[in-house]
Design an enzyme around this catalytic site. Sequence first.
Site, PDB file in Angstrom:
ATOM      1  N   TYR A 131     110.260  70.925   7.967  1.00  0.00           N
ATOM      2  CA  TYR A 131     109.808  71.981   7.116  1.00  0.00           C
ATOM      3  C   TYR A 131     108.177  71.650   6.464  1.00  0.00           C
ATOM      4  O   TYR A 131     107.363  72.628   6.748  1.00  0.00           O
ATOM      5  CB  TYR A 131     110.358  71.989   5.645  1.00  0.00           C
TER       6      TYR A 131
ATOM      7  N   LYS B 147     105.012  74.233   8.071  1.00  0.00           N
ATOM      8  CA  LYS B 147     104.220  74.982   6.671  1.00  0.00           C
ATOM      9  C   LYS B 147     102.941  74.385   6.926  1.00  0.00           C
ATOM     10  O   LYS B 147     101.996  75.519   6.839  1.00  0.00           O
ATOM     11  CB  LYS B 147     104.658  74.392   5.401  1.00  0.00           C
TER      12      LYS B 147
END
Length: 306
Positions: free
Chosen positions: A170, A174
């Site tokens: 993640y 990101k």
Amino acid sequence: MSADIRFDGRVAIVTGAGGGLGRSHALQLAARGAKVLVNDLGAARDGSVNAAAGESAADRVVAEIRAAGGEALANTGSVTDPVAVQAMVDQAMAAWGRVDILVNNAGILRDKSFSKMSLDDFRLLVDVHLMGAVYGTKAVWEAMKAQGYGRIIFTTSSSGLFGNFGQANYGAAKMALVGLMQTLALEGEKYNVRVNCLAPTAATRMTEDIMPPEVLKLLTPESVTPGLLFLASEQAPTRAILCAGAGVFAASHVTLTDGVLIGSGPDAPEQLAAQFARINAQANETVPGSGLAQSQQEMAKVMAGR
């Protein structure tokens, strides 16, 4: 007092808008006059898909917008499918003739420590968060340039900016969005296409397991959306990383310290080790205007050293 932020005559696409942050963004864009295409695949938090849920999630938000007097359409395409993403943009263009705002919000989680994380789980997060945003942005980019107006918002995260245990996939995806934003903001500037990142902290199904209930009550999606509305507005900056949570807003920056000329002699590694604290000191750090600025700073120190 600044002018009211309105979106009359503007068309917005919000991905992952069936609930949480995306729903809040879509509702509030519509409340301020935007025509909104509500995209939601109907996936669970881990990305597993229930097609019936997808249709109802997007349609439910569209119904809310219409009940409040707004204009909206539903779309259930997956952001990981470039053909479906192009069809989503085509749907908005066919209905309203333009796309002014793209909110890349769709996302999933598959948290595990890096030791236990499969490569498939890593790749899927990159496909959804990074490539999903790339596909959407690519599909609207030329139209926005041609019309001389565009606002693109990437949803980044503190997990990418600063790290978070168990979120290597993640966080990597990101932070990649920040790099994408940095370059697209430069490329879009002369066309009035402004590109920014929003780093939200909100109580959604993405965060429900990692924060205590008393904190979650404060971290509403609605307390983040003012940041989105600003970044989607005519007054928007470009190349900003806006952090938002519980009504608190802050800016994050990728900075460059002043640097030290060490050279490349045989003892350069030892010199570097000895002077790392000075190299790492933030007192005179800057926010470079582009990647080229790092090279220019390095060469300036070399020339000054001569």
